[in-house]
Design an enzyme around this catalytic site. Structure first.
Site, short mmCIF file in Angstrom:
data_model
loop_
_atom_site.label_atom_id
_atom_site.label_comp_id
_atom_site.label_asym_id
_atom_site.label_seq_id
_atom_site.Cartn_x
_atom_site.Cartn_y
_atom_site.Cartn_z
N SER A 182 -48.80 -18.95 -45.76
CA SER A 182 -49.09 -18.35 -44.32
C SER A 182 -49.12 -18.97 -43.18
O SER A 182 -49.39 -18.49 -42.23
CB SER A 182 -50.24 -17.32 -44.66
OG SER A 182 -51.36 -18.08 -45.07
N HIS A 210 -46.23 -13.00 -48.10
CA HIS A 210 -45.46 -13.23 -46.83
C HIS A 210 -43.87 -13.26 -47.18
O HIS A 210 -43.11 -13.61 -46.42
CB HIS A 210 -45.85 -14.54 -46.15
CG HIS A 210 -47.09 -14.27 -45.14
ND1 HIS A 210 -47.24 -13.57 -44.17
CD2 HIS A 210 -48.52 -14.66 -45.60
CE1 HIS A 210 -48.36 -13.48 -43.58
NE2 HIS A 210 -49.15 -14.11 -44.63
N LYS A 242 -48.13 -5.90 -45.48
CA LYS A 242 -47.41 -6.95 -44.42
C LYS A 242 -45.83 -6.18 -44.44
O LYS A 242 -45.99 -5.16 -43.25
CB LYS A 242 -47.46 -8.31 -44.76
CG LYS A 242 -48.73 -8.87 -44.78
CD LYS A 242 -48.91 -10.45 -45.33
CE LYS A 242 -50.47 -10.69 -44.79
NZ LYS A 242 -50.95 -11.51 -46.15
C1 LIG Z 1 -52.51 -11.45 -46.69
C2 LIG Z 1 -52.39 -12.06 -48.03
C3 LIG Z 1 -53.10 -11.56 -49.18
C4 LIG Z 1 -53.74 -10.25 -48.79
O1 LIG Z 1 -53.07 -9.01 -48.73
P1 LIG Z 1 -53.91 -7.52 -48.27
O2 LIG Z 1 -53.01 -6.73 -48.60
O3 LIG Z 1 -53.97 -7.99 -46.86
O4 LIG Z 1 -55.04 -7.74 -48.95
C5 LIG Z 1 -53.04 -12.15 -50.22
N1 LIG Z 1 -52.17 -13.15 -50.35
C6 LIG Z 1 -51.60 -13.80 -49.49
C7 LIG Z 1 -51.12 -14.89 -49.70
C8 LIG Z 1 -51.63 -13.11 -48.01
O5 LIG Z 1 -51.03 -14.00 -47.38
#
Ligand SMILES: *Cc1c(COP(=O)(O)O)cnc(C)c1O
Length: 396
Positions: A182, A210, A242
């Site tokens: 990320s 992502h 996301k």
């Molecule tokens: C954003 C993210 C999460 C968390 O996801 P949410 O649905 O926002 O709780 C978990 N793992 C990774 C790699 C992320 O980038």
């Protein structure tokens, strides 16, 4: 005398303030879009994870409204007691079909998915080997297990091989990595990681938060991109928060995975099921990404354009190969100053410094979406050029 709550709060907050780490989020005064209003100012938004523009997509809003009318505002119970609605099961079948896996389970967020799956699957006597740059929710999930925990160097199959060789184990062995990282926007070298894992009889666990909705045909994810979607020794987890536009998480893989997690994943067992409107939006998102190929096409055309133009201006985008486009500014104060100046130019892009990223690699993280127009990106590029020159990040 014990410490009072007031003393604790003021001591902690002033500590954060003095070290420049105190966070106070900017507030959107309009819905999540490529152009929106933030703290009263109209901006081009390069800060969201709204890759496909699904957060306010008409088809998702329509299905959410339909499910809300039909099923109500809440599920009314945890999944294992009385909270499993038919629409939850349908969404899980849809995800398993989309991901080409034997089973899938939906949880409340990507964060709680890592807690639930890692905490629910790993036991004492197991070995788990984790990429050093894995997401905070993986690190916290691993804290919940009694498995032996080791770290391998970022995206380094040779180092993974060394750690596995040095730690022979009779229990389950699991290799854990993000699919897309990320902060840097780089990809896990899954082809080589899975090959090493298999040599040691290990399972590979990919958090594709992502990557899902971004990588692979029709956004099926990084595991699909590398051709491992049918593999029983690969577990895919990710977020529905996301690219998919709503909120939630999923775990998909081996046909038996879902059943075990239903019995062992603590967020699943002890937290109320997802609201019907959310389930509707997510079901529509999976339909929409397959129905409308222009979503992925626009996401990637914008990604290529923005990266190429930043490079042409002389910015360092750190080799990113995904819509996550870091621009490196050096130390944290430089990145924060650049973010403030971009905001003054009508560009919303967030600066990130130590400890989120290494001390000398402070950056602004831009995320390009399918919703950005060429005009949006050109405005952002003009602002970058102006700010980069003023701060001496680029020449001229
Ligand atoms: C954003 C993210 C999460 C968390 O996801 P949410 O649905 O926002 O709780 C978990 N793992 C990774 C790699 C992320 O980038």
């Amino acid at each position: 005398m014990p410490v009072t709550l007031s003393d604790r709060l003021s001591a902690e907050l002033s500590g954060l303030r003095e070290s420049g780490l105190l966070i106070s989020p900017r507030v959107l005064d309009a819905p999540q879009h490529a152009r929106t209003t933030v703290d009263g100012r109209e901006v081009v938004n390069l800060a969201s994870n709204n890759y496909l523009g699904f957060a306010n997509h008409p088809a998702l809003k329509a299905r959410a409204a339909e499910y809300l009318q039909k099923w109500g505002v809440g599920a009314g119970a945890v999944r294992t007691i009385a909270g499993t609605l038919r629409i939850h099961e349908e969404l899980e079948e849809q995800i398993a079909g989309f991901k080409h896996t034997g089973s899938a389970l939906v949880l409340h967020s990507g964060f709680s998915t890592n807690q639930g799956v890692l905490g629910g699957l790993l036991k004492e006597g197991d070995l788990v080997v984790s990429d050093e740059l894995n997401h905070a929710s993986i690190i916290d999930g691993l804290r919940l297990t009694k498995a032996t925990r080791k770290v391998f160097k970022h995206a380094d199959p040779e180092d993974l091989d060394r750690v596995l060789r040095e730690n022979p184990t009779e229990g389950l062995i699991m290799v854990v990595t993000d699919g897309v990282f990320s902060m840097d926007g780089d990809l896990a070298p899954l082809d080589r990681l899975v090959e090493v894992a298999r040599r040691y009889g290990a399972v590979t666990y990919v958090d594709d938060a992502h990557g899902s909705g971004v990588m692979g045909a029709q956004g099926r994810g990084t595991v699909h991109h590398f051709g491992f979607e049918y593999a029983d020794d690969v577990i895919q987890v990710g977020t529905l928060s996301k690219a998919w536009g709503g909120v939630g998480g999923y775990a998909a893989g081996h046909a038996g995975l879902r059943q075990l997690l239903i019995n062992r994943a603590r967020p699943y067992l002890f937290s109320t099921a997802q609201a019907p409107a959310t389930v509707g939006a997510l079901a529509a998102a999976l339909d929409e990404v397959q129905r409308d190929p222009t979503l992925m096409e626009r996401l990637w055309a914008n990604t290529r354009y923005f990266k190429a133009e930043l490079g042409r201006l002389g910015f360092d985008t750190f080799g990113s190969v995904t819509p996550i486009t870091p621009v490196i500014f050096g130390e944290a104060p430089a990145a924060f100053e650049a973010s403030r100046r971009l905001f003054d130019e009508g560009i919303f892009a967030v600066g990130l410094g130590f400890p989120t990223v290494p001390r000398t690699l402070a950056r602004i993280r831009n995320i390009v979406t399918a919703e950005h127009t060429r005009d949006d990106l050109d405005r952002a590029l003009a602002a970058y050029e102006k700010v980069g020159r003023a701060l001496g990040t680029i020449g001229g």
